[in-house]
Design a protein around this motif. Structure first.
Motif, PDB file in Angstrom:
ATOM      1  N   SER A 144       2.652   2.204 -11.485  1.00  0.00           N
ATOM      2  CA  SER A 144       3.913   1.966 -10.783  1.00  0.00           C
ATOM      3  C   SER A 144       4.320   0.506 -10.948  1.00  0.00           C
ATOM      4  CB  SER A 144       3.765   2.292  -9.292  1.00  0.00           C
ATOM      5  OG  SER A 144       2.936   1.325  -8.646  1.00  0.00           O
ATOM      6  N   THR A 145       5.468   0.169 -10.366  1.00  0.00           N
ATOM      7  CA  THR A 145       5.937  -1.224 -10.399  1.00  0.00           C
ATOM      8  C   THR A 145       5.198  -2.092  -9.384  1.00  0.00           C
ATOM      9  OG1 THR A 145       7.699  -0.668  -8.823  1.00  0.00           O
ATOM     10  CG2 THR A 145       8.251  -0.556 -11.167  1.00  0.00           C
ATOM     11  N   LYS A 146       4.203  -1.520  -8.712  1.00  0.00           N
ATOM     12  CA  LYS A 146       3.376  -2.285  -7.773  1.00  0.00           C
ATOM     13  C   LYS A 146       1.906  -2.224  -8.165  1.00  0.00           C
ATOM     14  CE  LYS A 146       6.319  -1.990  -3.650  1.00  0.00           C
ATOM     15  NZ  LYS A 146       7.506  -1.521  -4.346  1.00  0.00           N
ATOM     16  N   LEU A 147       1.614  -1.866  -9.415  1.00  0.00           N
ATOM     17  CA  LEU A 147       0.237  -1.690  -9.860  1.00  0.00           C
ATOM     18  C   LEU A 147      -0.599  -2.934  -9.631  1.00  0.00           C
ATOM     19  CD1 LEU A 147      -1.979  -0.101 -11.386  1.00  0.00           C
ATOM     20  CD2 LEU A 147      -1.057  -1.068 -13.509  1.00  0.00           C
ATOM     21  N   PHE A 148      -0.121  -4.092 -10.094  1.00  0.00           N
ATOM     22  CA  PHE A 148      -0.905  -5.324  -9.996  1.00  0.00           C
ATOM     23  C   PHE A 148      -0.989  -5.803  -8.552  1.00  0.00           C
ATOM     24  CE2 PHE A 148      -0.681  -4.950 -14.370  1.00  0.00           C
ATOM     25  CZ  PHE A 148      -1.341  -5.967 -15.035  1.00  0.00           C
ATOM     26  N   ARG A 149       0.087  -5.640  -7.802  1.00  0.00           N
ATOM     27  CA  ARG A 149       0.054  -6.064  -6.401  1.00  0.00           C
ATOM     28  C   ARG A 149      -0.880  -5.183  -5.578  1.00  0.00           C
ATOM     29  NH1 ARG A 149       6.437  -6.469  -5.407  1.00  0.00           N
ATOM     30  NH2 ARG A 149       6.380  -5.013  -7.165  1.00  0.00           N
ATOM     31  N   ASN A 150      -0.895  -3.879  -5.868  1.00  0.00           N
ATOM     32  CA  ASN A 150      -1.787  -2.980  -5.134  1.00  0.00           C
ATOM     33  C   ASN A 150      -3.257  -3.257  -5.453  1.00  0.00           C
ATOM     34  OD1 ASN A 150       0.366  -1.714  -3.888  1.00  0.00           O
ATOM     35  ND2 ASN A 150       0.464  -0.034  -5.352  1.00  0.00           N
ATOM     36  N   LEU A 151      -3.548  -3.585  -6.710  1.00  0.00           N
ATOM     37  CA  LEU A 151      -4.926  -3.898  -7.084  1.00  0.00           C
ATOM     38  C   LEU A 151      -5.375  -5.231  -6.484  1.00  0.00           C
ATOM     39  CD1 LEU A 151      -4.948  -2.790 -10.827  1.00  0.00           C
ATOM     40  CD2 LEU A 151      -6.355  -1.840  -8.997  1.00  0.00           C
ATOM     41  N   HIS A 152      -4.428  -6.155  -6.337  1.00  0.00           N
ATOM     42  CA  HIS A 152      -4.675  -7.470  -5.730  1.00  0.00           C
ATOM     43  C   HIS A 152      -5.814  -8.187  -6.472  1.00  0.00           C
ATOM     44  CE1 HIS A 152      -3.913 -10.406  -2.679  1.00  0.00           C
ATOM     45  NE2 HIS A 152      -5.137 -10.339  -2.174  1.00  0.00           N
ATOM     46  N   ASN A 153      -6.946  -8.398  -5.816  1.00  0.00           N
ATOM     47  CA  ASN A 153      -8.055  -9.100  -6.473  1.00  0.00           C
ATOM     48  C   ASN A 153      -9.168  -8.151  -6.897  1.00  0.00           C
ATOM     49  OD1 ASN A 153      -9.000  -8.440  -3.951  1.00  0.00           O
ATOM     50  ND2 ASN A 153      -9.930 -10.428  -3.528  1.00  0.00           N
ATOM     51  N   LYS A 154      -8.857  -6.861  -6.959  1.00  0.00           N
ATOM     52  CA  LYS A 154      -9.847  -5.850  -7.332  1.00  0.00           C
ATOM     53  C   LYS A 154      -9.624  -5.419  -8.783  1.00  0.00           C
ATOM     54  CE  LYS A 154     -11.520  -5.809  -3.162  1.00  0.00           C
ATOM     55  NZ  LYS A 154     -12.816  -6.466  -2.891  1.00  0.00           N
ATOM     56  N   GLY A 155      -9.925  -6.316  -9.709  1.00  0.00           N
ATOM     57  CA  GLY A 155      -9.760  -5.985 -11.111  1.00  0.00           C
ATOM     58  C   GLY A 155     -10.127  -7.149 -12.008  1.00  0.00           C
ATOM     59  N   LEU A 156     -10.339  -6.869 -13.300  1.00  0.00           N
ATOM     60  CA  LEU A 156     -10.683  -7.883 -14.286  1.00  0.00           C
ATOM     61  C   LEU A 156      -9.666  -7.864 -15.421  1.00  0.00           C
ATOM     62  CD1 LEU A 156     -14.553  -7.378 -14.716  1.00  0.00           C
ATOM     63  CD2 LEU A 156     -13.372  -8.981 -13.188  1.00  0.00           C
ATOM     64  N   ILE A 157      -9.209  -9.052 -15.811  1.00  0.00           N
ATOM     65  CA  ILE A 157      -8.308  -9.209 -16.956  1.00  0.00           C
ATOM     66  C   ILE A 157      -8.898 -10.288 -17.852  1.00  0.00           C
ATOM     67  CG2 ILE A 157      -5.994  -9.899 -17.712  1.00  0.00           C
ATOM     68  CD1 ILE A 157      -4.945  -8.893 -15.004  1.00  0.00           C
ATOM     69  N   SER A 158      -9.202  -9.933 -19.094  1.00  0.00           N
ATOM     70  CA  SER A 158      -9.793 -10.885 -20.033  1.00  0.00           C
ATOM     71  C   SER A 158      -8.713 -11.798 -20.610  1.00  0.00           C
ATOM     72  CB  SER A 158     -10.498 -10.142 -21.167  1.00  0.00           C
ATOM     73  OG  SER A 158      -9.540  -9.474 -21.989  1.00  0.00           O
ATOM     74  N   TYR A 159      -9.155 -12.822 -21.348  1.00  0.00           N
ATOM     75  CA  TYR A 159      -8.194 -13.759 -21.944  1.00  0.00           C
ATOM     76  C   TYR A 159      -7.311 -13.068 -22.969  1.00  0.00           C
ATOM     77  CZ  TYR A 159      -6.247 -17.551 -24.721  1.00  0.00           C
ATOM     78  OH  TYR A 159      -5.378 -18.382 -25.391  1.00  0.00           O
ATOM     79  N   THR A 160      -7.888 -12.198 -23.807  1.00  0.00           N
ATOM     80  CA  THR A 160      -7.058 -11.502 -24.796  1.00  0.00           C
ATOM     81  C   THR A 160      -6.060 -10.563 -24.118  1.00  0.00           C
ATOM     82  OG1 THR A 160      -8.821  -9.862 -25.056  1.00  0.00           O
ATOM     83  CG2 THR A 160      -8.741 -11.644 -26.664  1.00  0.00           C
ATOM     84  N   GLU A 161      -6.458  -9.969 -23.015  1.00  0.00           N
ATOM     85  CA  GLU A 161      -5.520  -9.113 -22.267  1.00  0.00           C
ATOM     86  C   GLU A 161      -4.437  -9.962 -21.610  1.00  0.00           C
ATOM     87  OE1 GLU A 161      -8.553  -5.439 -21.153  1.00  0.00           O
ATOM     88  OE2 GLU A 161      -8.310  -7.126 -19.769  1.00  0.00           O
ATOM     89  N   TYR A 162      -4.784 -11.141 -21.178  1.00  0.00           N
ATOM     90  CA  TYR A 162      -3.795 -12.077 -20.631  1.00  0.00           C
ATOM     91  C   TYR A 162      -2.718 -12.372 -21.674  1.00  0.00           C
ATOM     92  CZ  TYR A 162      -2.040 -16.754 -19.328  1.00  0.00           C
ATOM     93  OH  TYR A 162      -1.245 -17.852 -19.059  1.00  0.00           O
ATOM     94  N   LEU A 163      -3.131 -12.633 -22.919  1.00  0.00           N
ATOM     95  CA  LEU A 163      -2.155 -12.879 -23.984  1.00  0.00           C
ATOM     96  C   LEU A 163      -1.301 -11.643 -24.240  1.00  0.00           C
ATOM     97  CD1 LEU A 163      -4.383 -14.838 -26.544  1.00  0.00           C
ATOM     98  CD2 LEU A 163      -2.751 -15.777 -24.889  1.00  0.00           C
ATOM     99  N   PHE A 164      -1.931 -10.463 -24.218  1.00  0.00           N
ATOM    100  CA  PHE A 164      -1.193  -9.220 -24.405  1.00  0.00           C
ATOM    101  C   PHE A 164      -0.147  -9.031 -23.298  1.00  0.00           C
ATOM    102  CE2 PHE A 164      -1.215  -4.749 -22.803  1.00  0.00           C
ATOM    103  CZ  PHE A 164      -0.361  -4.204 -23.758  1.00  0.00           C
ATOM    104  N   LEU A 165      -0.530  -9.291 -22.059  1.00  0.00           N
ATOM    105  CA  LEU A 165       0.399  -9.111 -20.938  1.00  0.00           C
ATOM    106  C   LEU A 165       1.555 -10.107 -21.008  1.00  0.00           C
ATOM    107  CD1 LEU A 165      -2.165  -8.502 -18.047  1.00  0.00           C
ATOM    108  CD2 LEU A 165      -0.734  -6.809 -19.201  1.00  0.00           C
ATOM    109  N   LEU A 166       1.284 -11.338 -21.433  1.00  0.00           N
ATOM    110  CA  LEU A 166       2.368 -12.301 -21.625  1.00  0.00           C
ATOM    111  C   LEU A 166       3.337 -11.813 -22.683  1.00  0.00           C
ATOM    112  CD1 LEU A 166       0.562 -15.791 -21.563  1.00  0.00           C
ATOM    113  CD2 LEU A 166       1.903 -14.717 -19.742  1.00  0.00           C
TER     114      LEU A 166
END
Length: 428
Positions: A144-166
Protein backbone atom coordinates in the motif's frame (compact mmCIF):
# COMPACT_ATOMS: atom_id res chain seq x y z
CA UNK A 1 14.31 30.85 12.04
CA UNK A 2 16.87 32.72 14.12
CA UNK A 3 17.14 29.88 16.60
CA UNK A 4 17.72 27.40 13.78
CA UNK A 5 20.55 29.55 12.48
CA UNK A 6 22.17 29.74 15.90
CA UNK A 7 21.95 25.96 16.26
CA UNK A 8 23.34 25.45 12.76
CA UNK A 9 26.36 27.65 13.43
CA UNK A 10 26.86 26.19 16.86
CA UNK A 11 27.33 22.88 15.08
CA UNK A 12 30.28 24.36 13.24
CA UNK A 13 31.65 25.91 16.41
CA UNK A 14 31.47 22.56 18.20
CA UNK A 15 34.09 21.27 15.76
CA UNK A 16 36.87 23.28 17.42
CA UNK A 17 38.91 22.88 20.63
CA UNK A 18 37.70 24.90 23.58
CA UNK A 19 34.10 24.69 22.41
CA UNK A 20 32.78 23.78 25.86
CA UNK A 21 34.09 26.96 27.45
CA UNK A 22 32.78 29.10 24.63
CA UNK A 23 29.28 27.68 24.47
CA UNK A 24 28.81 27.63 28.22
CA UNK A 25 29.76 31.29 28.58
CA UNK A 26 27.69 32.55 25.66
CA UNK A 27 24.19 31.17 25.74
CA UNK A 28 22.08 34.16 24.78
CA UNK A 29 21.42 35.08 21.19
CA UNK A 30 23.34 38.37 21.57
CA UNK A 31 26.40 36.72 23.05
CA UNK A 32 26.23 33.88 20.54
CA UNK A 33 26.60 36.46 17.77
CA UNK A 34 29.75 37.76 19.49
CA UNK A 35 31.15 34.26 19.58
CA UNK A 36 30.50 33.83 15.88
CA UNK A 37 32.09 37.19 15.12
CA UNK A 38 35.24 35.87 16.79
CA UNK A 39 34.75 32.64 14.88
CA UNK A 40 34.58 34.61 11.64
CA UNK A 41 37.87 36.35 12.43
CA UNK A 42 39.53 32.96 12.84
CA UNK A 43 37.77 31.44 9.83
CA UNK A 44 40.93 30.95 7.76
CA UNK A 45 42.61 28.59 10.19
CA UNK A 46 39.37 26.95 11.27
CA UNK A 47 38.16 26.45 7.71
CA UNK A 48 41.41 24.78 6.80
CA UNK A 49 41.07 22.26 9.62
CA UNK A 50 37.45 21.58 8.67
CA UNK A 51 38.38 21.36 5.01
CA UNK A 52 40.96 18.66 5.76
CA UNK A 53 38.25 16.63 7.49
CA UNK A 54 35.91 17.24 4.53
CA UNK A 55 38.59 16.23 2.01
CA UNK A 56 39.51 13.02 3.79
CA UNK A 57 35.94 11.81 4.02
CA UNK A 58 35.25 12.68 7.67
CA UNK A 59 32.19 14.86 7.27
CA UNK A 60 31.16 14.85 10.90
CA UNK A 61 31.91 18.59 11.03
CA UNK A 62 29.74 19.32 8.01
CA UNK A 63 27.08 16.60 7.91
CA UNK A 64 26.01 15.94 11.50
CA UNK A 65 26.79 12.30 12.35
CA UNK A 66 24.75 11.23 15.33
CA UNK A 67 25.75 7.60 15.66
CA UNK A 68 28.81 6.48 17.58
CA UNK A 69 31.53 4.80 15.56
CA UNK A 70 31.89 1.67 17.64
CA UNK A 71 33.42 -0.77 15.15
CA UNK A 72 36.75 -0.86 13.38
CA UNK A 73 34.99 -1.04 10.03
CA UNK A 74 33.19 2.26 10.61
CA UNK A 75 36.43 3.99 11.54
CA UNK A 76 37.89 3.19 8.13
CA UNK A 77 36.04 5.86 6.16
CA UNK A 78 37.36 5.86 2.62
CA UNK A 79 38.21 9.20 1.00
CA UNK A 80 36.39 8.18 -2.19
CA UNK A 81 33.05 7.53 -0.49
CA UNK A 82 30.22 9.08 -2.52
CA UNK A 83 27.55 11.40 -1.21
CA UNK A 84 24.98 8.61 -1.30
CA UNK A 85 27.24 6.23 0.60
CA UNK A 86 27.79 8.90 3.25
CA UNK A 87 24.06 9.60 3.36
CA UNK A 88 23.26 5.90 3.79
CA UNK A 89 25.77 5.47 6.62
CA UNK A 90 24.48 8.60 8.29
CA UNK A 91 20.86 7.38 8.44
CA UNK A 92 21.36 3.61 8.78
CA UNK A 93 20.42 2.68 12.34
CA UNK A 94 20.74 -1.12 12.33
CA UNK A 95 23.70 -3.50 12.19
CA UNK A 96 23.60 -7.24 11.60
CA UNK A 97 26.34 -9.74 10.70
CA UNK A 98 28.84 -6.87 10.51
CA UNK A 99 26.80 -5.01 7.86
CA UNK A 100 24.75 -1.86 8.32
CA UNK A 101 21.15 -1.46 7.19
CA UNK A 102 18.44 1.14 7.07
CA UNK A 103 15.00 0.48 8.47
CA UNK A 104 11.95 1.61 6.43
CA UNK A 105 11.70 4.57 8.81
CA UNK A 106 15.36 5.44 8.17
CA UNK A 107 14.77 5.44 4.41
CA UNK A 108 11.78 7.76 4.62
CA UNK A 109 13.76 10.13 6.84
CA UNK A 110 16.71 10.07 4.45
CA UNK A 111 14.55 11.42 1.60
CA UNK A 112 12.51 13.91 3.63
CA UNK A 113 14.89 15.20 6.32
CA UNK A 114 18.29 16.91 6.30
CA UNK A 115 19.63 14.98 9.29
CA UNK A 116 18.65 11.73 11.05
CA UNK A 117 16.81 11.64 14.35
CA UNK A 118 19.08 11.70 17.44
CA UNK A 119 20.31 8.29 18.58
CA UNK A 120 23.31 6.69 20.28
CA UNK A 121 25.04 4.15 18.08
CA UNK A 122 23.33 1.57 15.90
CA UNK A 123 21.04 -1.19 17.08
CA UNK A 124 22.87 -4.53 16.74
CA UNK A 125 20.49 -7.35 15.88
CA UNK A 126 21.12 -11.04 16.46
CA UNK A 127 20.10 -13.60 13.79
CA UNK A 128 16.94 -14.60 15.71
CA UNK A 129 15.95 -10.93 16.05
CA UNK A 130 16.45 -10.39 12.30
CA UNK A 131 14.38 -13.47 11.51
CA UNK A 132 11.56 -12.34 13.81
CA UNK A 133 11.62 -8.85 12.27
CA UNK A 134 11.46 -10.11 8.68
CA UNK A 135 8.50 -12.36 9.48
CA UNK A 136 6.47 -9.15 9.87
CA UNK A 137 7.01 -8.22 6.20
CA UNK A 138 3.67 -8.13 4.33
CA UNK A 139 3.17 -9.93 1.02
CA UNK A 140 2.87 -8.06 -2.29
CA UNK A 141 -0.91 -8.35 -2.18
CA UNK A 142 -0.90 -6.32 1.04
CA UNK A 143 1.31 -3.55 -0.34
CA UNK A 144 0.00 0.00 0.00
CA UNK A 145 0.96 3.67 0.04
CA UNK A 146 1.67 3.23 3.77
CA UNK A 147 3.94 0.18 3.49
CA UNK A 148 7.11 1.85 4.80
CA UNK A 149 5.29 3.84 7.48
CA UNK A 150 3.47 0.74 8.73
CA UNK A 151 6.71 -1.25 8.92
CA UNK A 152 8.35 1.68 10.76
CA UNK A 153 11.60 0.30 12.23
CA UNK A 154 10.72 -3.37 11.66
CA UNK A 155 12.70 -4.07 8.51
CA UNK A 156 16.10 -4.13 6.79
CA UNK A 157 17.15 -2.19 3.69
CA UNK A 158 20.63 -2.76 2.28
CA UNK A 159 22.76 -0.12 0.56
CA UNK A 160 22.07 -1.53 -2.91
CA UNK A 161 18.35 -1.53 -2.15
CA UNK A 162 18.67 2.07 -0.97
CA UNK A 163 20.08 2.99 -4.40
CA UNK A 164 17.28 1.05 -6.09
CA UNK A 165 14.62 2.86 -4.05
CA UNK A 166 16.15 6.25 -4.86
CA UNK A 167 15.95 5.28 -8.52
CA UNK A 168 12.28 4.37 -8.08
CA UNK A 169 11.49 7.79 -6.64
CA UNK A 170 12.83 9.62 -9.72
CA UNK A 171 11.34 7.40 -12.42
CA UNK A 172 8.42 8.67 -14.55
CA UNK A 173 5.57 6.22 -15.06
CA UNK A 174 6.74 5.77 -18.65
CA UNK A 175 10.04 4.45 -17.27
CA UNK A 176 8.49 1.74 -15.05
CA UNK A 177 8.41 -0.77 -17.91
CA UNK A 178 12.04 -0.04 -18.82
CA UNK A 179 13.09 -0.56 -15.20
CA UNK A 180 11.22 -3.88 -15.04
CA UNK A 181 12.77 -5.10 -18.29
CA UNK A 182 16.24 -4.34 -16.90
CA UNK A 183 15.56 -6.83 -14.09
CA UNK A 184 13.92 -9.35 -16.43
CA UNK A 185 17.19 -10.63 -17.89
CA UNK A 186 15.70 -13.62 -19.73
CA UNK A 187 12.74 -11.68 -21.15
CA UNK A 188 10.00 -14.00 -19.85
CA UNK A 189 8.01 -11.09 -18.32
CA UNK A 190 8.63 -12.25 -14.75
CA UNK A 191 11.51 -11.51 -12.37
CA UNK A 192 12.75 -14.10 -9.92
CA UNK A 193 14.87 -13.48 -6.84
CA UNK A 194 18.15 -14.26 -8.57
CA UNK A 195 17.44 -11.87 -11.46
CA UNK A 196 16.59 -9.14 -8.99
CA UNK A 197 19.81 -9.67 -7.05
CA UNK A 198 21.91 -9.74 -10.23
CA UNK A 199 20.95 -6.23 -11.32
CA UNK A 200 20.52 -4.80 -7.84
CA UNK A 201 23.99 -6.01 -6.87
CA UNK A 202 25.57 -4.26 -9.83
CA UNK A 203 26.31 -1.39 -7.45
CA UNK A 204 28.23 -3.72 -5.14
CA UNK A 205 30.69 -4.79 -7.83
CA UNK A 206 34.30 -3.53 -7.68
CA UNK A 207 34.67 -0.09 -9.25
CA UNK A 208 36.59 -1.47 -12.23
CA UNK A 209 33.70 -3.83 -12.98
CA UNK A 210 30.89 -1.25 -12.79
CA UNK A 211 30.38 -1.10 -16.53
CA UNK A 212 27.32 -1.90 -18.62
CA UNK A 213 29.04 -4.40 -20.90
CA UNK A 214 27.70 -7.75 -22.14
CA UNK A 215 28.45 -10.58 -19.70
CA UNK A 216 27.34 -14.16 -19.62
CA UNK A 217 25.31 -15.26 -16.62
CA UNK A 218 28.16 -17.48 -15.42
CA UNK A 219 30.71 -14.64 -15.54
CA UNK A 220 28.35 -12.26 -13.76
CA UNK A 221 27.53 -14.85 -11.11
CA UNK A 222 31.25 -15.28 -10.41
CA UNK A 223 31.72 -11.52 -10.00
CA UNK A 224 28.73 -11.29 -7.69
CA UNK A 225 29.92 -14.29 -5.68
CA UNK A 226 33.16 -12.43 -4.95
CA UNK A 227 31.28 -9.29 -3.87
CA UNK A 228 28.33 -10.91 -2.10
CA UNK A 229 29.23 -14.40 -0.90
CA UNK A 230 26.20 -14.57 1.42
CA UNK A 231 23.05 -12.63 0.65
CA UNK A 232 21.10 -11.57 3.73
CA UNK A 233 17.33 -11.63 3.26
CA UNK A 234 15.84 -8.17 3.56
CA UNK A 235 12.41 -6.60 3.74
CA UNK A 236 12.29 -5.95 -0.01
CA UNK A 237 13.40 -9.47 -0.94
CA UNK A 238 10.74 -11.04 1.26
CA UNK A 239 8.07 -8.55 0.14
CA UNK A 240 8.80 -9.33 -3.53
CA UNK A 241 9.64 -13.05 -3.40
CA UNK A 242 8.09 -14.40 -0.20
CA UNK A 243 9.57 -15.96 2.92
CA UNK A 244 11.03 -18.87 0.94
CA UNK A 245 12.26 -16.74 -1.96
CA UNK A 246 10.39 -18.84 -4.53
CA UNK A 247 7.76 -16.30 -5.62
CA UNK A 248 8.17 -14.31 -8.84
CA UNK A 249 7.55 -10.64 -9.55
CA UNK A 250 5.25 -9.64 -12.43
CA UNK A 251 5.14 -6.25 -14.07
CA UNK A 252 1.81 -5.28 -12.48
CA UNK A 253 3.26 -6.01 -9.03
CA UNK A 254 6.40 -4.03 -9.85
CA UNK A 255 4.40 -1.06 -11.19
CA UNK A 256 2.16 -1.02 -8.12
CA UNK A 257 5.16 -1.05 -5.77
CA UNK A 258 6.85 1.86 -7.57
CA UNK A 259 3.64 3.89 -7.73
CA UNK A 260 2.93 3.24 -4.04
CA UNK A 261 6.42 4.26 -2.93
CA UNK A 262 6.34 7.50 -4.90
CA UNK A 263 2.89 8.29 -3.49
CA UNK A 264 4.00 7.51 0.07
CA UNK A 265 6.97 9.89 -0.03
CA UNK A 266 4.90 12.64 -1.71
CA UNK A 267 2.15 12.24 0.89
CA UNK A 268 4.68 12.31 3.72
CA UNK A 269 6.08 15.63 2.48
CA UNK A 270 2.61 17.09 2.04
CA UNK A 271 1.43 16.04 5.51
CA UNK A 272 4.53 17.60 7.09
CA UNK A 273 3.31 21.03 5.99
CA UNK A 274 -0.47 20.58 5.84
CA UNK A 275 -0.75 19.89 9.60
CA UNK A 276 -3.87 17.79 9.06
CA UNK A 277 -5.52 20.24 6.65
CA UNK A 278 -6.54 19.49 3.05
CA UNK A 279 -4.21 22.07 1.54
CA UNK A 280 -0.78 23.62 2.03
CA UNK A 281 -0.04 27.32 1.61
CA UNK A 282 1.74 28.72 -1.43
CA UNK A 283 4.67 29.65 0.80
CA UNK A 284 4.92 26.10 2.12
CA UNK A 285 4.83 24.81 -1.46
CA UNK A 286 7.79 27.06 -2.24
CA UNK A 287 9.65 25.78 0.82
CA UNK A 288 9.08 22.14 -0.17
CA UNK A 289 10.17 22.87 -3.72
CA UNK A 290 13.40 24.62 -2.74
CA UNK A 291 14.62 22.75 0.30
CA UNK A 292 16.65 20.12 -1.59
CA UNK A 293 18.18 22.54 -4.06
CA UNK A 294 21.63 24.14 -4.01
CA UNK A 295 20.30 27.67 -3.63
CA UNK A 296 21.72 29.38 -0.56
CA UNK A 297 19.50 30.64 2.24
CA UNK A 298 19.48 34.22 0.98
CA UNK A 299 18.29 33.12 -2.47
CA UNK A 300 15.60 30.89 -0.97
CA UNK A 301 14.41 33.78 1.21
CA UNK A 302 14.11 35.96 -1.91
CA UNK A 303 11.95 33.32 -3.60
CA UNK A 304 9.73 33.05 -0.51
CA UNK A 305 9.37 36.84 -0.33
CA UNK A 306 8.28 37.00 -3.97
CA UNK A 307 5.51 34.49 -3.29
CA UNK A 308 4.33 36.45 -0.24
CA UNK A 309 4.27 39.74 -2.18
CA UNK A 310 2.66 38.46 -5.37
CA UNK A 311 0.12 36.10 -3.77
CA UNK A 312 -0.97 38.03 -0.68
CA UNK A 313 -4.21 36.05 -0.22
CA UNK A 314 -3.68 32.38 0.46
CA UNK A 315 -5.70 30.08 -1.81
CA UNK A 316 -3.98 26.83 -0.88
CA UNK A 317 -2.67 23.91 -2.92
CA UNK A 318 -4.41 20.53 -2.70
CA UNK A 319 -2.68 17.17 -2.40
CA UNK A 320 -3.91 16.20 -5.87
CA UNK A 321 -2.24 19.23 -7.47
CA UNK A 322 0.91 18.75 -5.38
CA UNK A 323 1.19 15.07 -6.36
CA UNK A 324 0.72 15.89 -10.05
CA UNK A 325 3.47 18.50 -9.86
CA UNK A 326 5.84 15.99 -8.23
CA UNK A 327 5.02 13.45 -10.94
CA UNK A 328 5.76 16.11 -13.54
CA UNK A 329 9.22 16.59 -12.00
CA UNK A 330 9.95 12.92 -12.76
CA UNK A 331 9.51 13.84 -16.44
CA UNK A 332 12.04 16.69 -16.43
CA UNK A 333 14.26 15.10 -19.07
CA UNK A 334 11.41 15.00 -21.61
CA UNK A 335 10.29 18.45 -20.53
CA UNK A 336 13.77 19.90 -21.08
CA UNK A 337 13.74 18.58 -24.66
CA UNK A 338 10.43 20.32 -25.30
CA UNK A 339 11.76 23.54 -23.79
CA UNK A 340 14.79 23.52 -26.09
CA UNK A 341 12.47 24.51 -28.91
CA UNK A 342 11.95 27.84 -27.17
CA UNK A 343 15.71 28.18 -26.72
CA UNK A 344 16.27 27.77 -30.43
CA UNK A 345 13.53 30.30 -31.16
CA UNK A 346 14.85 32.61 -28.40
CA UNK A 347 11.35 32.92 -26.99
CA UNK A 348 10.57 33.42 -23.27
CA UNK A 349 8.30 30.79 -21.72
CA UNK A 350 4.84 31.91 -20.59
CA UNK A 351 2.53 30.00 -18.28
CA UNK A 352 0.49 28.83 -21.29
CA UNK A 353 3.65 27.55 -23.03
CA UNK A 354 4.70 25.81 -19.84
CA UNK A 355 1.32 24.10 -19.48
CA UNK A 356 1.39 22.93 -23.08
CA UNK A 357 4.85 21.39 -22.69
CA UNK A 358 3.81 19.61 -19.47
CA UNK A 359 0.73 18.19 -21.18
CA UNK A 360 2.84 16.83 -24.05
CA UNK A 361 5.40 15.21 -21.72
CA UNK A 362 3.10 13.77 -19.06
CA UNK A 363 -0.36 13.45 -20.61
CA UNK A 364 -2.00 15.50 -17.83
CA UNK A 365 -2.55 19.19 -17.22
CA UNK A 366 -1.27 20.92 -14.11
CA UNK A 367 -3.63 23.17 -12.17
CA UNK A 368 -3.43 26.85 -13.15
CA UNK A 369 -2.89 28.02 -9.58
CA UNK A 370 0.08 25.73 -8.87
CA UNK A 371 1.71 26.77 -12.16
CA UNK A 372 1.16 30.44 -11.31
CA UNK A 373 2.68 29.88 -7.85
CA UNK A 374 5.68 28.15 -9.37
CA UNK A 375 6.17 31.07 -11.79
CA UNK A 376 6.15 33.55 -8.91
CA UNK A 377 8.92 31.55 -7.25
CA UNK A 378 11.25 31.65 -10.25
CA UNK A 379 10.14 34.76 -12.18
CA UNK A 380 12.68 37.22 -10.78
CA UNK A 381 11.73 40.35 -12.76
CA UNK A 382 7.99 39.73 -12.67
CA UNK A 383 7.45 39.86 -16.44
CA UNK A 384 5.32 36.72 -16.40
CA UNK A 385 7.93 34.57 -18.15
CA UNK A 386 10.30 31.88 -16.96
CA UNK A 387 13.98 31.18 -17.45
CA UNK A 388 13.35 27.51 -18.09
CA UNK A 389 17.04 26.54 -18.13
CA UNK A 390 17.54 27.74 -14.55
CA UNK A 391 14.21 26.21 -13.53
CA UNK A 392 15.16 22.80 -14.93
CA UNK A 393 18.59 22.89 -13.26
CA UNK A 394 17.13 23.79 -9.87
CA UNK A 395 14.32 21.25 -10.14
CA UNK A 396 16.75 18.46 -11.02
CA UNK A 397 18.47 19.16 -7.70
CA UNK A 398 15.07 18.98 -6.04
CA UNK A 399 14.19 15.74 -7.86
CA UNK A 400 17.41 14.01 -6.81
CA UNK A 401 17.26 15.63 -3.37
CA UNK A 402 20.67 17.28 -3.69
CA UNK A 403 22.51 14.13 -4.75
CA UNK A 404 22.84 14.52 -8.51
CA UNK A 405 25.70 12.49 -9.97
CA UNK A 406 27.95 15.48 -10.70
CA UNK A 407 27.67 16.52 -7.04
CA UNK A 408 28.41 13.16 -5.48
CA UNK A 409 32.22 13.37 -5.45
CA UNK A 410 32.80 16.87 -4.09
CA UNK A 411 33.92 16.27 -0.52
CA UNK A 412 37.51 17.02 -1.58
CA UNK A 413 36.62 20.23 -3.38
CA UNK A 414 37.74 23.36 -1.53
CA UNK A 415 35.43 25.64 -3.51
CA UNK A 416 32.36 23.63 -2.49
CA UNK A 417 33.46 23.59 1.13
CA UNK A 418 34.13 27.33 1.14
CA UNK A 419 30.68 27.91 -0.35
CA UNK A 420 29.20 25.88 2.50
CA UNK A 421 30.93 28.02 5.15
CA UNK A 422 30.05 31.23 3.29
CA UNK A 423 26.41 30.17 3.19
CA UNK A 424 26.38 29.65 6.95
CA UNK A 425 28.02 33.01 7.65
CA UNK A 426 25.49 34.82 5.44
CA UNK A 427 22.74 34.02 7.87
CA UNK A 428 24.08 36.51 10.47
Amino acid sequence: MASRRVISLRRLLHSFPGRTALTSQHTTKHNTRKVFFAFGCAITGGSYLMYRSWKHGDVSHVLPVVHARDTKEEEKVTPKMTYRELRFRQFASVESHGSIYMTPQDFLESVTEETPRPRIGRCKLSPPEVEAMLRLTPTRSRGSTKLFRNLHNKGLISYTEYLFLLCVLTKPHSGFRIAFNMFDTDGNQIVDKKEFLVLESFFALPSNQRKFVPRGRKALDELLAESLPDVQDTTLLIHFFGQRGSDVLKYDDFYRFMENLQSEVIELEFLEFSKGMNTISEVDFARILLRYTLLDKAEIDQCIDRVKERIPEEMGISFKDFKQFCQFLNNLDDFSIAMKLYTYAEQPVSQEDFQRAVKICTGFTLGKHIVNTMFQIFDVDGDGHLSHQEFISIMKDRLHRGSRSHLMHTQGNWENFRACVKNEMKTF
